[in-house]
Design an enzyme around this catalytic site. Sequence first.
Site, PDB file in Angstrom:
ATOM      1  N   PHE A 136      54.211  70.475  14.140  1.00  0.00           N
ATOM      2  CA  PHE A 136      53.598  71.332  15.165  1.00  0.00           C
ATOM      3  C   PHE A 136      52.740  70.456  16.068  1.00  0.00           C
ATOM      4  O   PHE A 136      51.737  69.893  15.636  1.00  0.00           O
ATOM      5  CB  PHE A 136      52.755  72.474  14.580  1.00  0.00           C
ATOM      6  CG  PHE A 136      52.322  73.410  15.680  1.00  0.00           C
ATOM      7  CD1 PHE A 136      53.141  74.442  16.097  1.00  0.00           C
ATOM      8  CD2 PHE A 136      51.131  73.199  16.375  1.00  0.00           C
ATOM      9  CE1 PHE A 136      52.785  75.266  17.165  1.00  0.00           C
ATOM     10  CE2 PHE A 136      50.764  74.012  17.446  1.00  0.00           C
ATOM     11  CZ  PHE A 136      51.599  75.049  17.834  1.00  0.00           C
ATOM     12  N   ASP A 167      49.131  62.316  15.318  1.00  0.00           N
ATOM     13  CA  ASP A 167      48.554  63.523  15.902  1.00  0.00           C
ATOM     14  C   ASP A 167      47.485  64.030  14.927  1.00  0.00           C
ATOM     15  O   ASP A 167      47.797  64.669  13.922  1.00  0.00           O
ATOM     16  CB  ASP A 167      49.639  64.571  16.139  1.00  0.00           C
ATOM     17  CG  ASP A 167      49.069  65.874  16.724  1.00  0.00           C
ATOM     18  OD1 ASP A 167      47.839  66.051  16.689  1.00  0.00           O
ATOM     19  OD2 ASP A 167      49.865  66.722  17.181  1.00  0.00           O
ATOM     20  N   LYS A 210      41.066  69.764  19.689  1.00  0.00           N
ATOM     21  CA  LYS A 210      40.353  70.777  18.924  1.00  0.00           C
ATOM     22  C   LYS A 210      38.853  70.492  18.748  1.00  0.00           C
ATOM     23  O   LYS A 210      38.078  70.766  19.644  1.00  0.00           O
ATOM     24  CB  LYS A 210      41.050  70.980  17.572  1.00  0.00           C
ATOM     25  CG  LYS A 210      42.438  71.631  17.729  1.00  0.00           C
ATOM     26  CD  LYS A 210      42.912  72.210  16.446  1.00  0.00           C
ATOM     27  CE  LYS A 210      44.394  72.548  16.471  1.00  0.00           C
ATOM     28  NZ  LYS A 210      44.701  73.794  17.161  1.00  0.00           N
TER      29      LYS A 210
HETATM   30  C1  LIG Z   1      48.614  68.969  15.037  1.00  0.00           C
HETATM   31  C2  LIG Z   1      48.508  69.735  16.324  1.00  0.00           C
HETATM   32  N1  LIG Z   1      48.907  69.174  17.473  1.00  0.00           N
HETATM   33  C3  LIG Z   1      48.819  69.805  18.648  1.00  0.00           C
HETATM   34  C4  LIG Z   1      48.309  71.104  18.728  1.00  0.00           C
HETATM   35  C5  LIG Z   1      48.241  71.785  20.060  1.00  0.00           C
HETATM   36  O1  LIG Z   1      46.940  71.915  20.484  1.00  0.00           O
HETATM   37  P1  LIG Z   1      46.560  73.001  21.629  1.00  0.00           P
HETATM   38  O2  LIG Z   1      46.756  74.355  21.024  1.00  0.00           O
HETATM   39  O3  LIG Z   1      45.129  72.701  21.964  1.00  0.00           O
HETATM   40  O4  LIG Z   1      47.493  72.742  22.779  1.00  0.00           O
HETATM   41  C6  LIG Z   1      47.885  71.732  17.553  1.00  0.00           C
HETATM   42  C7  LIG Z   1      47.377  73.123  17.595  1.00  0.00           C
HETATM   43  O5  LIG Z   1      47.380  73.838  16.617  1.00  0.00           O
HETATM   44  C8  LIG Z   1      47.994  71.039  16.321  1.00  0.00           C
HETATM   45  O6  LIG Z   1      47.608  71.605  15.181  1.00  0.00           O
END
Ligand SMILES: Cc1ncc(COP(=O)(O)O)c(C=O)c1O
Length: 403
Positions: free
Chosen positions: A141, A226, A255
């Site tokens: 994700f 990530d 976040k």
């Molecule tokens: C590991 C990871 N990457 C990227 C994102 C995407 O972030 P955003 O919702 O701020 O676009 C999330 C969101 O849950 C995430 O958990």
Amino acid sequence: MSTSAQLIDVIERRSAHNYHPLPVVIHEAEGAWVTDVEGRRFLDCLSGYSSLNFGHGNPKIVQAAQKQLQNLTLTSRAFYHDQFAAFCAGLGDLTGKDMILPMNTGAEAVETAIKVARKWGYEVKGVEPEQATIIVMEDNFHGRTTTIVSFSTDPDAHDGFGPYTPGFKIVKYGSVEAIREAIDANTVAVLLEPIQGEAGVLVPADGYLTQVRELCTAEGILMIADEIQSGLGRTGETFACDHEGVVPDMYVLGKALGGGVVPVSAIAANTEVLGVIKPGQHGSTFGGNPLACAVGNAVIEILNTGEYQERAARLGEVLHARLREMVGEGVVTVRGRGLWAGVDIDPSLATGREVSEALMERGVLAKDTHGSTIRLAPPIVISEEDLLWAVDRLADAIASFRR
Ligand SMILES: Cc1ncc(COP(=O)(O)O)c(C=O)c1O
């Protein structure tokens, strides 16, 4: 003031149904607790998917935001502003990297990482134009943009949004062999979550990240971590990669970097990687704005004390010890690291959604993911007493389906 039912009625009629929220309308919050419009209090065990690691209304972060609101909120990157130097140097030092590229949301940071890796591939590695591939993981994700959902294996996230962006190879998470087999002359990077959050807080076997690091180094490709959900204190270290002493070539952060106040994201890398980006090739009107940087600077200061990392590690032990006792009592498995857990409920008892609703009735807010998994990620400011109370509420909610 309108009641929860009235507000939910308007929201369900007037907003797109891209979420299926629990039926609670929150009005205010402090620390680990939120209060709804009827004055009912709930313990927040989701923390805005780890955006609120330092608690709702963290005084240090709110103070920094309030001060900056009065001074300067936006310049665009057409001009410099006085919060940017501290943000770049501070985040660079926290990650051990030379350079920062700030954006707003997590998905934008992932997009930035993809662009940088491709450009690095063409300019530094010498990959033929338009041929770069990035290896990504099953059940990943990384956000919701069209490019990112192109390589999602979740049908809800992926299906119906084509045509899809090419240039990605999907391999099994946790298998170094699968990565090795997927690498060819056009591979520029491996992109992974050091712990897969949305997939259900999946922690790879010990040694996996180390082996991925070694493989990327040997093959001359970039390791991109990530850490948007796993980073910034959640797992008991600053980064989830720290548990194996692994340093990726690029960190992707978001976040909690915005302290639960404003969206702040960034990638961090060394000059030989991030130096490939030149004026005009990437940007965003709000990326790295003064308010975002002032908030980010407060977050970096908090993380530099190490206090939250230590607290997440200590409370994480308490959480996981208690959760392990629930296995066999309606719980099939528990996973996680630090103050972050995925709890698989026996699917013959109830869905994750049903357990989340039962938990809400008992004063705890948590969210299901993928069928019958409940994810627990309270703000790290939570007290031990409240944490144990929340897990007892979970045990009681599960027990209610066994009676
Ligand atoms: C590991 C990871 N990457 C990227 C994102 C995407 O972030 P955003 O919702 O701020 O676009 C999330 C969101 O849950 C995430 O958990």
